[in-house]
Design a protein around this motif. Structure first.
Motif, PDB file in Angstrom:
ATOM      1  N   VAL A 234      52.229  26.248  98.451  1.00  0.00           N
ATOM      2  CA  VAL A 234      50.828  26.542  98.177  1.00  0.00           C
ATOM      3  C   VAL A 234      50.235  25.469  97.257  1.00  0.00           C
ATOM      4  CG1 VAL A 234      49.216  28.154  97.098  1.00  0.00           C
ATOM      5  CG2 VAL A 234      51.071  29.015  98.542  1.00  0.00           C
ATOM      6  N   VAL A 235      50.982  25.126  96.200  1.00  0.00           N
ATOM      7  CA  VAL A 235      50.513  24.079  95.283  1.00  0.00           C
ATOM      8  C   VAL A 235      50.333  22.770  96.035  1.00  0.00           C
ATOM      9  CG1 VAL A 235      51.096  22.706  93.241  1.00  0.00           C
ATOM     10  CG2 VAL A 235      51.576  25.159  93.265  1.00  0.00           C
ATOM     11  N   LEU A 236      51.284  22.438  96.906  1.00  0.00           N
ATOM     12  CA  LEU A 236      51.188  21.210  97.703  1.00  0.00           C
ATOM     13  C   LEU A 236      49.969  21.236  98.609  1.00  0.00           C
ATOM     14  CD1 LEU A 236      52.297  18.521  98.806  1.00  0.00           C
ATOM     15  CD2 LEU A 236      53.750  19.855 100.362  1.00  0.00           C
ATOM     16  N   GLY A 237      49.732  22.385  99.264  1.00  0.00           N
ATOM     17  CA  GLY A 237      48.583  22.494 100.159  1.00  0.00           C
ATOM     18  C   GLY A 237      47.265  22.341  99.429  1.00  0.00           C
ATOM     19  N   VAL A 238      47.133  22.987  98.276  1.00  0.00           N
ATOM     20  CA  VAL A 238      45.908  22.867  97.480  1.00  0.00           C
ATOM     21  C   VAL A 238      45.756  21.440  96.965  1.00  0.00           C
ATOM     22  CG1 VAL A 238      44.670  23.688  95.446  1.00  0.00           C
ATOM     23  CG2 VAL A 238      45.980  25.299  96.830  1.00  0.00           C
ATOM     24  N   PHE A 239      46.873  20.824  96.572  1.00  0.00           N
ATOM     25  CA  PHE A 239      46.825  19.445  96.098  1.00  0.00           C
ATOM     26  C   PHE A 239      46.352  18.506  97.206  1.00  0.00           C
ATOM     27  CE2 PHE A 239      48.857  15.282  95.685  1.00  0.00           C
ATOM     28  CZ  PHE A 239      48.339  14.869  94.467  1.00  0.00           C
ATOM     29  N   LEU A 240      46.870  18.681  98.407  1.00  0.00           N
ATOM     30  CA  LEU A 240      46.458  17.828  99.531  1.00  0.00           C
ATOM     31  C   LEU A 240      44.962  17.969  99.803  1.00  0.00           C
ATOM     32  CD1 LEU A 240      49.469  18.449 101.948  1.00  0.00           C
ATOM     33  CD2 LEU A 240      48.905  16.284 100.822  1.00  0.00           C
ATOM     34  N   ALA A 241      44.472  19.213  99.763  1.00  0.00           N
ATOM     35  CA  ALA A 241      43.039  19.444  99.996  1.00  0.00           C
ATOM     36  C   ALA A 241      42.202  18.825  98.885  1.00  0.00           C
ATOM     37  CB  ALA A 241      42.770  20.942 100.092  1.00  0.00           C
ATOM     38  N   SER A 242      42.607  19.038  97.628  1.00  0.00           N
ATOM     39  CA  SER A 242      41.822  18.537  96.503  1.00  0.00           C
ATOM     40  C   SER A 242      41.886  17.021  96.408  1.00  0.00           C
ATOM     41  CB  SER A 242      42.312  19.162  95.191  1.00  0.00           C
ATOM     42  OG  SER A 242      43.649  18.798  94.932  1.00  0.00           O
ATOM     43  N   PHE A 243      43.055  16.444  96.676  1.00  0.00           N
ATOM     44  CA  PHE A 243      43.207  14.993  96.600  1.00  0.00           C
ATOM     45  C   PHE A 243      42.409  14.308  97.709  1.00  0.00           C
ATOM     46  CE2 PHE A 243      45.834  11.066  96.100  1.00  0.00           C
ATOM     47  CZ  PHE A 243      45.703  10.954  94.723  1.00  0.00           C
ATOM     48  N   SER A 244      42.392  14.928  98.889  1.00  0.00           N
ATOM     49  CA  SER A 244      41.601  14.376  99.997  1.00  0.00           C
ATOM     50  C   SER A 244      40.110  14.429  99.676  1.00  0.00           C
ATOM     51  CB  SER A 244      41.888  15.154 101.291  1.00  0.00           C
ATOM     52  OG  SER A 244      43.243  15.035 101.656  1.00  0.00           O
ATOM     53  N   LEU A 245      39.660  15.555  99.098  1.00  0.00           N
ATOM     54  CA  LEU A 245      38.254  15.668  98.684  1.00  0.00           C
ATOM     55  C   LEU A 245      37.914  14.638  97.615  1.00  0.00           C
ATOM     56  CD1 LEU A 245      37.812  19.551  98.501  1.00  0.00           C
ATOM     57  CD2 LEU A 245      36.728  18.001 100.133  1.00  0.00           C
ATOM     58  N   ALA A 246      38.846  14.412  96.691  1.00  0.00           N
ATOM     59  CA  ALA A 246      38.614  13.426  95.628  1.00  0.00           C
ATOM     60  C   ALA A 246      38.469  12.029  96.202  1.00  0.00           C
ATOM     61  CB  ALA A 246      39.759  13.475  94.618  1.00  0.00           C
ATOM     62  N   LEU A 247      39.305  11.690  97.182  1.00  0.00           N
ATOM     63  CA  LEU A 247      39.206  10.367  97.809  1.00  0.00           C
ATOM     64  C   LEU A 247      37.909  10.211  98.588  1.00  0.00           C
ATOM     65  CD1 LEU A 247      42.869   9.849  99.123  1.00  0.00           C
ATOM     66  CD2 LEU A 247      41.757   8.645  97.235  1.00  0.00           C
TER      67      LEU A 247
END
Length: 311
Positions: A234-247
């Motif tokens: 779950v942490v990985l999934g949220v991180f992927l979503a947030s990191f993609s939005l940040a980029l």
């Protein structure tokens, strides 16, 4: 002088920071510094060390990006030089933002000193970016298929859509592997000519890309409390979503974007605990490497200046 497109992306990044900080303020304006301090102090020494180890793993994987790209180009450069160049490039780009300082300048200056041509450096930069994108596609696909209910944390849709998107992403990765195996025709974008890498190179890409993302997400995971922790996937999934939005937002360091996304996607955890984990992430993954990278740049430029004046 900055191009018009550079100014546009800079403004988009600043707008994203302002909006994210406004949304973040609405979420945390009732939070006290004492609560945040208590959450940081609650992180055990073991977890601090694990977060530090995960940081080293992430930057090792980033250096591996460059090494894989150089292997594709058929170039041999000492591992120590590659590691310092990669570390400096990503530490600066992560903090300052790709729209302002893409890291291409660091790579160009460093690899030109090792005899690479501008065209080869351009291909190396593209290849490293593609390795990251490939890792994001593979990691996201696996998470969406294995944890389909995760998508409900960020969007009001059913798990079936998660599985569909995940399979599509994994299909794109499989198509790339097939292209390498069967040696499809090279890609052509303007002056950029890219051939499918050897299957061994692709295999290394499929290891290095997810490894960097897994380690980066692990920093946050280890900093979160055990009670109420939703689990690493779950942490990985949220991180992927947030990191993609940040980029996509071009916000320097993903400022505000990471925080807003994590707070929205993890309502079961206290706000102070989530923010404390993200502070640990920013200190280990962004701020400490940024400070060290400035020393590396100064050292490199000093050595180049001395070399020119000796000649």
């Amino acid at each position: 002088m900055m191009k018009r497109s550079d100014w546009i992306w800079t403004l988009i990044g600043l707008a994203a920071v302002v909006l994210s900080c406004f949304l973040l303020y609405r979420e945390v304006h009732t939070l006290s510094l004492d609560q945040l301090r208590d959450s940081l102090l609650a992180i055990s020494m073991r977890n601090w060390l694990l977060a530090a180890a995960a940081t080293l793993g992430a930057y090792f994987a980033l250096a591996w990006y460059d090494r894989i790209a150089l292997a594709h180009l058929g170039k041999r450069i000492p591992w120590r030089f590659i590691t310092l160049c990669s570390f400096t490039t990503y530490a600066l780009a992560h903090n300052i933002g790709a729209s302002v300082f893409s890291g291409a300048v660091v790579r160009f200056r460093a690899y030109r000193s090792k005899g690479l041509t501008p065209a080869e450096i351009g291909l190396l930069i593209f290849f490293c970016s593609f390795t990251f994108a490939l890792g994001t596609l593979l990691s996201s696909g696996v998470v969406l298929v294995c944890q389909p209910e995760l998508i409900e944390r960020v969007a009001d849709v059913g798990p079936w859509l998660s599985v569909t998107i995940g399979l599509f992403l994994l299909g794109l990765v499989a198509l790339y592997v097939l292209g390498s195996w069967r040696q499809f025709k090279p890609w052509q974008w303007g002056k950029l000519h890219v051939e499918y890498p050897r299957l061994g190179i692709v295999g290394r890409q499929l290891l290095a890309g997810p490894l960097e993302l897994l380690c980066a997400a692990a920093i946050i995971y280890f900093a979160l409390p055990a009670q109420g922790n939703p689990g690493f996937l779950v942490v990985l999934g949220v991180f992927l979503a947030s990191f993609s939005l940040a980029l996509l937002s071009h916000a320097p360091g993903g400022l505000g974007v990471l925080e807003v996304t994590f707070l929205a996607a993890m309502p079961e955890l206290p706000t102070a605990d989530v923010l404390a984990a993200l502070i640990v992430f920013r200190v280990f993954y962004l701020l400490i490497p940024f400070a060290l990278s400035l020393l590396v740049v100064l050292g490199f430029e000093w050595s180049q200046w001395r070399h020119r004046h000796r000649g």
